[in-house]
Design a protein around this motif. Sequence first.
Motif, PDB file in Angstrom:
ATOM      1  N   CYS A   1       0.840  -1.204   0.000  1.00  0.00           N
ATOM      2  CA  CYS A   1       0.000   0.000   0.000  1.00  0.00           C
ATOM      3  C   CYS A   1       0.881   1.262   0.000  1.00  0.00           C
ATOM      4  O   CYS A   1       2.085   1.200   0.274  1.00  0.00           O
TER       5      CYS A   1
ATOM      6  N   CYS B   1       2.807   1.891   3.190  1.00  0.00           N
ATOM      7  CA  CYS B   1       3.910   0.930   3.342  1.00  0.00           C
ATOM      8  C   CYS B   1       5.081   1.344   2.449  1.00  0.00           C
ATOM      9  O   CYS B   1       6.246   1.209   2.839  1.00  0.00           O
TER      10      CYS B   1
ATOM     11  N   HIS C   1       1.834  -2.972   8.720  1.00  0.00           N
ATOM     12  CA  HIS C   1       0.591  -2.752   7.977  1.00  0.00           C
ATOM     13  C   HIS C   1      -0.608  -3.376   8.685  1.00  0.00           C
ATOM     14  O   HIS C   1      -0.583  -4.545   9.058  1.00  0.00           O
TER      15      HIS C   1
ATOM     16  N   HIS D   1      -4.544   1.741   5.203  1.00  0.00           N
ATOM     17  CA  HIS D   1      -3.473   1.458   6.176  1.00  0.00           C
ATOM     18  C   HIS D   1      -3.814   2.355   7.361  1.00  0.00           C
ATOM     19  O   HIS D   1      -3.889   3.590   7.197  1.00  0.00           O
TER      20      HIS D   1
HETATM   21 ZN    ZN Z   1       0.354  -0.504   4.394  1.00  0.00          ZN
END
Ligand code: ZN
Length: 131
Positions: free
Chosen positions: A2, A5, A44, A95
């Motif tokens: 994501c 991340c 995450h 997230h």
């Molecule tokens: Zn993430």
Amino acid sequence: MCIFCKIIAGEIPSAKVYEDEYVLAILDISQVTYGHTLVLPKKHCTDILDVDQETMMHIASILPNLSKKIVSNTKALGCNILSNQGEVAGQTVNHLHFHIIPRYGSDDSIVINFNESKKQDLDEVLKTIKG
Ligand code: ZN
Ligand code: AMP
């Protein structure tokens, strides 16, 4: 991976406000008000319905001091701490993150209204929530 991340991994640049082993705080790219900051766990997880207790404890442990520092250094009068859980609640990045939004006055470009929808039977609501 994501977008947050990728920021945590250093693949996408960010303006870092705070960092430790577990938590990263960055300036929100869309500054709703001056100093608008996002606090995210490095591990995450999608949202508060998904987070483990230890990760949440790390976030909670830095929120008060970071908020105090942001409010004090921006000379804000207060702040909103918000976290949207799920698309229905306005979450756009899946997230977990907490917005710290410094508040300066009534002309801030943020409006939060708590409008009562319809009268509820609180005993019935309690029964539902407690399960
Ligand atoms: Zn993430
Ligand atoms: P939410 O709508 O609660 O999921 O909030 C997501 C927030 O992430 C929004 O306020 C965006 O402006 C912010 N955002 C998205 N991409 C980035 C990025 N690359 N760097 C900093 N903030 C971002």
